[in-house]
Design an enzyme around this catalytic site. Structure first.
Site, mmCIF file in Angstrom:
data_model
loop_
_atom_site.group_PDB
_atom_site.id
_atom_site.type_symbol
_atom_site.label_atom_id
_atom_site.label_comp_id
_atom_site.label_asym_id
_atom_site.label_seq_id
_atom_site.Cartn_x
_atom_site.Cartn_y
_atom_site.Cartn_z
ATOM 1 N N GLU A 26 14.140 -5.331 -4.810
ATOM 2 C CA GLU A 26 14.411 -4.766 -3.486
ATOM 3 C C GLU A 26 14.477 -5.866 -2.421
ATOM 4 O OE1 GLU A 26 11.396 -3.252 -0.930
ATOM 5 O OE2 GLU A 26 9.928 -3.117 -2.553
ATOM 6 N N LYS A 160 -0.719 0.754 -2.222
ATOM 7 C CA LYS A 160 -1.761 0.158 -1.392
ATOM 8 C C LYS A 160 -2.764 1.192 -0.947
ATOM 9 C CE LYS A 160 0.313 -3.823 0.315
ATOM 10 N NZ LYS A 160 1.746 -3.940 0.497
HETATM 11 N N1 PSU Z 1 4.560 -1.330 0.099
HETATM 12 C C1 PSU Z 1 4.269 -2.628 -0.063
HETATM 13 N N2 PSU Z 1 5.168 -3.574 0.293
HETATM 14 C C2 PSU Z 1 6.395 -3.236 0.790
HETATM 15 C C3 PSU Z 1 6.706 -1.858 0.926
HETATM 16 C C4 PSU Z 1 5.767 -0.943 0.565
HETATM 17 O O1 PSU Z 1 3.201 -2.941 -0.527
HETATM 18 O O2 PSU Z 1 7.198 -4.132 1.107
HETATM 19 C C5 PSU Z 1 8.077 -1.457 1.393
HETATM 20 C C6 PSU Z 1 8.925 -1.023 0.181
HETATM 21 O O3 PSU Z 1 10.266 -1.376 0.413
HETATM 22 C C7 PSU Z 1 8.778 0.487 0.187
HETATM 23 C C8 PSU Z 1 8.745 0.756 1.671
HETATM 24 O O4 PSU Z 1 9.830 1.168 -0.452
HETATM 25 O O5 PSU Z 1 7.966 -0.299 2.218
HETATM 26 C C9 PSU Z 1 8.128 2.098 1.980
HETATM 27 O O6 PSU Z 1 8.280 2.343 3.323
HETATM 28 P P1 PSU Z 1 7.901 3.791 3.910
HETATM 29 O O7 PSU Z 1 6.403 3.875 3.763
HETATM 30 O O8 PSU Z 1 8.355 3.727 5.343
HETATM 31 O O9 PSU Z 1 8.657 4.783 3.071
#
Ligand code: PSU
Ligand code: MN
Length: 305
Positions: A26, A160
């Site tokens: 990603e 996390k």
């Molecule tokens: N969690 C992490 N590192 C990240 C992300 C999530 O530990 O970089 C990023 C990933 O791209 C994930 C996105 O798909 O954040 C999720 O964002 P949201 O919670 O806004 O859906």
């Protein structure tokens, strides 16, 4: 028709044509997950790790109205330093392409692009999930619905502890997503090897994960698999060290009224500052570890097909 929207690097195109293992990566982790220059250095190391393990890396991003499957060195550099990069999930993909804007793909969007390109395995750090307080905010990452929809096996280090992990597991179960811990019973929690929760399933070999991936296809089951790979012991941050830091970052996010897409990047940035960079070192180590496992799974899938 979608083919006309995909641009492949020659390395990725050749690997896919030859039926060789390819691992998707990603780009939100580059633009919104880590600071420059560690972001681009890590992206390069992750790619090198996948090549050393015998697979081909395909970092995915949106640029100039096209879906890029694999980025050149120059493109990677450009993306890592670009300002105003859109954080692109399923909801944003078509709009970003229509605008011709830079788009960094989240887990959800990377899964969609990988599936369009014929890539079945994807390595990342952590997935999005159900945020704490979701019963008020309704903040549930689109990553979870995507895992229930798109047939890509995703290797992450768990979710996390900024998230509500029990609720995240519940949503994944409802969506029909197998969540397996690699080599242990406990669900890993990103910076820590354990979360205090058991993983619903366990997998001890890449061959087994590849086999269940293929079987899901044969059964006609929509959606992917989530493989949670514990951070190597030497790089882990103990739970009692990281939990107070997470609590502080969450309290600050609430006090500053941080909402929607901004929540995850804000928390990651604050935790980096509060741990004086230790969270970033751990993050890099776990991504490399996930890249190795994903390359093994991709290799097994091509061997078993
Ligand atoms: N969690 C992490 N590192 C990240 C992300 C999530 O530990 O970089 C990023 C990933 O791209 C994930 C996105 O798909 O954040 C999720 O964002 P949201 O919670 O806004 O859906
Ligand atoms: Mn969200």
């Amino acid at each position: 028709m979608t083919d006309a929207l995909l641009v492949f690097t020659p390395e990725v195109r050749d690997a896919l044509d030859a039926g060789q293992p390819v691992v998707a990566l990603e780009s939100t982790i580059i633009t919104h997950g880590m600071p420059f220059p560690q972001n681009v250095q890590t992206a390069r190391e992750v790619e090198a790790t996948i090549r050393r393990a015998g697979a081909v890396p395909a970092t995915i991003a949106l640029m100039n109205g096209m879906i890029h499957i694999g980025l050149s060195d120059a493109e990677l550099d450009e993306l890592a330093q670009a300002k105003d990069v859109m954080k692109v999930s399923r909801a944003d993909m078509a709009v970003c392409l229509a605008l011709g804007a830079y788009g960094a793909t989240t887990v959800a969007a990377t899964m969609i692009c990988a599936a369009l390109a014929g890539i079945e395995v994807f390595a990342t750090g952590g997935i999005g999930g159900v945020h704490r307080g979701a019963e008020e905010s309704f903040d549930i990452s689109a990553d979870l619905a995507e895992l229930g929809t798109t047939a890509v096996t995703v290797v992450a280090a768990g979710a996390k502890a900024i998230l509500d992990l029990p609720k995240t597991l519940e949503v994944l179960e409802t969506t029909g997503v197998p969540v397996m811990a690699y080599g242990q019973d406990a669900l890993p929690a990103f910076w820590s090897r354990e979360s205090g929760l058991m993983a619903p399933l366990r997998a001890d070999t890449a061959a087994q994960i590849a086999k269940s991936h293929i079987l899901r296809g044969r059964l006609g089951l929509a959606g992917g698999q989530l493989v949670t790979n514990p951070i190597p012991e030497a790089d882990e941050i103990a739970r009692d060290v990281i939990i107070p830091v997470i609590e502080q970052a969450l309290a600050e996010a609430e006090a500053q009224n941080i909402t929607a897409k901004a929540v995850t990047p804000f928390l990651l940035g604050r935790i980096f500052e509060l741990t004086e960079g230790r969270s970033l070192a751990a993050n890099i180590a776990l991504v490399l570890n996930n890249a190795r496992l994903a390359a093994e799974i991709a290799t097994q899938i091509t061997a078993q097909r």
